[in-house]
Design an enzyme around this catalytic site. Structure first.
Site, short mmCIF file in Angstrom:
data_model
loop_
_atom_site.label_atom_id
_atom_site.label_comp_id
_atom_site.label_asym_id
_atom_site.label_seq_id
_atom_site.Cartn_x
_atom_site.Cartn_y
_atom_site.Cartn_z
N ASP A 1 45.54 6.47 -64.93
CA ASP A 1 46.73 5.46 -63.70
C ASP A 1 45.41 4.42 -63.65
O ASP A 1 43.87 4.67 -63.17
CB ASP A 1 46.84 6.78 -62.43
CG ASP A 1 48.23 6.23 -62.02
OD1 ASP A 1 48.89 6.60 -62.23
OD2 ASP A 1 48.05 5.40 -61.16
N THR B 1 60.78 2.59 -64.32
CA THR B 1 61.47 1.79 -65.11
C THR B 1 62.01 1.29 -63.55
O THR B 1 63.36 2.16 -63.65
CB THR B 1 61.94 2.03 -66.04
OG1 THR B 1 62.29 3.42 -65.70
CG2 THR B 1 60.46 1.81 -67.46
N ARG C 1 63.04 14.25 -70.25
CA ARG C 1 64.65 14.97 -69.61
C ARG C 1 64.58 15.21 -68.70
O ARG C 1 65.84 15.84 -67.67
CB ARG C 1 65.79 15.39 -70.90
CG ARG C 1 66.13 15.04 -72.10
CD ARG C 1 66.95 15.45 -73.53
NE ARG C 1 67.39 15.02 -74.08
CZ ARG C 1 67.57 15.62 -75.48
NH1 ARG C 1 66.94 16.36 -75.87
NH2 ARG C 1 68.48 14.59 -75.75
N LYS D 1 69.02 8.83 -73.92
CA LYS D 1 68.48 9.06 -72.85
C LYS D 1 69.70 8.65 -71.80
O LYS D 1 70.07 9.50 -71.19
CB LYS D 1 67.53 8.51 -72.40
CG LYS D 1 67.12 8.47 -71.06
CD LYS D 1 66.57 9.97 -70.12
CE LYS D 1 66.14 9.67 -69.40
NZ LYS D 1 66.08 11.05 -68.10
N ASN E 1 72.19 10.74 -68.81
CA ASN E 1 72.84 10.06 -67.76
C ASN E 1 73.79 10.24 -67.31
O ASN E 1 74.54 10.36 -66.30
CB ASN E 1 71.62 9.91 -66.86
CG ASN E 1 70.13 10.23 -66.86
OD1 ASN E 1 70.55 11.54 -66.92
ND2 ASN E 1 69.14 9.87 -66.94
N CYS F 1 67.78 9.04 -61.39
CA CYS F 1 68.39 9.05 -63.34
C CYS F 1 70.10 8.84 -63.32
O CYS F 1 70.31 7.16 -63.64
CB CYS F 1 67.84 10.45 -63.88
SG CYS F 1 66.07 10.19 -64.14
N ARG G 1 64.87 9.53 -52.33
CA ARG G 1 65.05 8.26 -53.68
C ARG G 1 67.13 8.10 -53.48
O ARG G 1 67.83 9.27 -54.51
CB ARG G 1 64.31 8.13 -55.19
CG ARG G 1 63.38 7.43 -54.49
CD ARG G 1 62.38 7.75 -55.93
NE ARG G 1 62.79 8.60 -56.81
CZ ARG G 1 61.55 8.94 -57.92
NH1 ARG G 1 61.19 7.52 -58.13
NH2 ARG G 1 61.28 9.80 -58.05
N1 NAD Z 1 61.27 11.42 -62.07
C1 NAD Z 1 61.93 12.20 -62.73
O1 NAD Z 1 62.54 13.04 -62.54
C2 NAD Z 1 62.30 11.00 -63.99
C3 NAD Z 1 62.53 11.92 -65.02
C4 NAD Z 1 63.23 12.11 -66.29
C5 NAD Z 1 62.62 10.28 -66.45
N2 NAD Z 1 61.72 9.49 -66.06
C6 NAD Z 1 61.34 7.87 -66.08
O2 NAD Z 1 59.90 8.52 -66.86
C7 NAD Z 1 59.21 6.99 -66.35
C8 NAD Z 1 57.84 7.29 -65.05
O3 NAD Z 1 59.09 7.87 -63.59
P1 NAD Z 1 57.67 8.73 -62.65
O4 NAD Z 1 58.80 9.33 -61.31
O5 NAD Z 1 56.91 9.80 -63.16
O6 NAD Z 1 57.08 7.26 -62.11
P2 NAD Z 1 55.63 7.98 -60.63
O7 NAD Z 1 55.84 6.76 -60.10
O8 NAD Z 1 56.24 8.87 -60.08
O9 NAD Z 1 54.75 7.57 -61.58
C9 NAD Z 1 54.05 6.21 -62.35
C10 NAD Z 1 52.92 6.53 -62.56
O10 NAD Z 1 51.80 5.40 -63.21
C11 NAD Z 1 51.38 4.06 -63.37
N3 NAD Z 1 50.97 2.93 -62.91
C12 NAD Z 1 52.15 1.95 -62.93
N4 NAD Z 1 52.31 1.05 -63.76
C13 NAD Z 1 50.81 1.54 -64.44
C14 NAD Z 1 49.41 0.48 -64.99
N5 NAD Z 1 50.40 -0.49 -65.73
N6 NAD Z 1 48.51 1.19 -66.06
C15 NAD Z 1 48.73 2.34 -65.43
N7 NAD Z 1 48.82 3.27 -64.21
C16 NAD Z 1 50.01 2.70 -64.04
C17 NAD Z 1 51.73 4.28 -61.15
O11 NAD Z 1 50.36 4.24 -60.58
C18 NAD Z 1 52.47 5.67 -60.84
O12 NAD Z 1 51.33 7.15 -60.52
C19 NAD Z 1 60.27 6.05 -65.79
O13 NAD Z 1 60.41 5.13 -66.11
C20 NAD Z 1 61.79 7.02 -64.88
O14 NAD Z 1 63.01 6.73 -65.14
C21 NAD Z 1 61.89 10.14 -65.01
#
Ligand code: NAD
Length: 401
Positions: A29, A80, A146, A198, A202, A252, A319
């Site tokens: 990260d 994203t 998911r 996906k 949703n 989502c 959010r």
């Molecule tokens: N949170 C949810 O409930 C959920 C559920 C399903 C899908 N998703 C999808 O999963 C993806 C991630 O979401 P999340 O909630 O884990 O996000 P998040 O913000 O919790 O975590 C993302 C991490 O990526 C790191 N990061 C960003 N750019 C980077 C890079 N270039 N190199 C290294 N690290 C980097 C950030 O520092 C952060 O720690 C998104 O596309 C989201 O839509 C999320």
């Protein structure tokens, strides 16, 4: 070895799950503070079962770093966000992560995008990066996630998964990696189908919730009990209506369906209307508050309190939350902001915010239950002398939306 890029809500549990099931994992990260916390033996957010999983993964040898690794498999799980105006996905974080991977990835490496993207994003935004960097040898895969906050560890183990790949052999290779922990069925398909599934999942829930919300409005108009009606309808073997509510939050269900409206505006009519219906619910609740105040001859808005700030129960994620949307809508009417309390939000994020249930209840005569946290379910007796608008049908005798 698998290098998981992005150790947030999705990347961290995925990395831990792989590691604790015998896969060699390095988590990367770019947030050095986050990496330092993990290396100090602490997890970075609260989730049932996460700490135990973390211990298992550390014992199994997982490593955390800010460096991208030289390895044969990458899983990218970076944010994203979406453009608030166009509603289209903003793939800039994924593109940046992919560029960094390409700097170190050996020939023919597998690059799995786990981040949620709209259909065609990998073709339009990611593959061109590979071409530009002369790295078409890299095998692109999409494996959307998911899991739901609050039940992530269980769902990682038990949910079915989808893997989209350009060819079946690569898809099967990635399937084997996820099958190290996933007990659900893993379907291998093409990339665009995986992207679309996906978003469609949703969207299905968003449309179903919108239907329930519309029923709530119809029933309100003619004084019918929407909850009883849905309960009876759902006894039909082929009917499954979700529950109405004060709006939809999170990133989502309140976001992904807009990708389809943004990309197919003349086709995605039902989806467009559904999203508008859900987005209009906080304002509908606000009008309901005004109506009940009129009926009860109440005039003092400062004695009205919103219970709950998060987008769903028993999490700390705000959010897109309906309460924030309602407050925004109220601000447009230039009214005094309503009082607000949420047991999961310790920071001051809005005006008139309380941090103690007793003090909050002392300050209001009218409570609007926006979120059904366990705390309020366990304290229903404290609401007996209040006017209550219950947006979730959990308080006997309360007003409904
Ligand atoms: N949170 C949810 O409930 C959920 C559920 C399903 C899908 N998703 C999808 O999963 C993806 C991630 O979401 P999340 O909630 O884990 O996000 P998040 O913000 O919790 O975590 C993302 C991490 O990526 C790191 N990061 C960003 N750019 C980077 C890079 N270039 N190199 C290294 N690290 C980097 C950030 O520092 C952060 O720690 C998104 O596309 C989201 O839509 C999320």
């Amino acid at each position: 070895m698998v290098n998981v890029i992005g150790l947030g809500y999705i990347g961290l549990p995925t990395a831990l799950m792989l590691s604790s099931h015998g896969v060699e994992v390095v988590g990367t990260d770019y947030n050095s503070e986050l990496v330092a916390t993990l290396n100090a033996g602490k997890t970075t957010f609260k989730e049932d079962g996460l700490d135990g999983l973390f211990e298992d993964a550390v014992k199994a040898g997982i490593k955390f770093t800010t460096d991208y690794q030289v390895t044969d498999t990458y899983i990218v799980s970076v944010p994203t966000p979406y453009d608030k105006f166009s509603k289209k996905v903003d793939a800039c974080f994924v593109v940046a992560a992919v560029e960094n991977v390409l700097r170190v990835a050996p020939k023919d490496a597998i690059l799995v995008i786990e981040s949620t993207v709209s259909p065609g994003t990998i073709e339009k935004s990611i593959r061109p990066v590979l071409k530009r960097e002369s790295r078409i040898d890299i095998n692109l895969v999409h494996a959307p996630e998911r899991i739901i906050p609050g039940n992530m560890v269980y769902e990682l183990l038990h949910n079915n998964r989808t893997i989209g790949a350009d060819n079946t052999a690569i898809g099967e290779k990635v399937k084997k990696i996820y099958a190290s922990f996933c007990q659900g069925e893993i379907v291998v398909t093409d990339i665009k189908t995986a992207e679309m599934t996906k978003v469609v999942e949703n969207t299905f829930r968003a449309v179903n919730i919108a239907f329930a919300n519309e029923l709530a409005k119809i029933c309100r108009h003619d004084n019918m009990d929407v909850y009883e009606i849905i309960r009876i309808c759902n006894m039909h073997p082929r009917v499954n209506i979700l529950q109405p509510g004060p709006g939809v939050g999170g990133h989502c269900i309140s976001v992904d369906p807009w990708f389809l409206v943004g990309d197919y505006p003349s086709l995605a009519k039902v989806i467009d209307e559904s999203m508008k219906t859900n987005d209009a619910m906080p304002a509908f609740v606000l009008h309901r508050i005004y109506d009940i105040m009129k009926e009860k001859d109440m005039h003092d808005l400062s004695r009205v309190g919103l219970y709950g700030l998060t987008y769903k129960e028993n999490v700390d994620d705000m959010r897109e939350s309906p309460t924030l949307q309602l407050l925004e809508s109220q601000a447009k009417h230039l009214g005094d902001p309503l009082k607000v309390y949420d047991p999961f939000i310790n920071k001051d994020v809005v005006a008139n915010q309380y941090h103690n249930l007793g003090e909050f209840l002392d300050a209001v005569d009218f409570v609007v239950v926006m979120v059904k946290h366990n705390e309020i379910k366990e304290n229903i007796d404290k609401l007996t002398d209040k006017v209550v608008l219950d947006c979730h049908n959990i308080i006997p005798g309360a007003y409904h939306i």
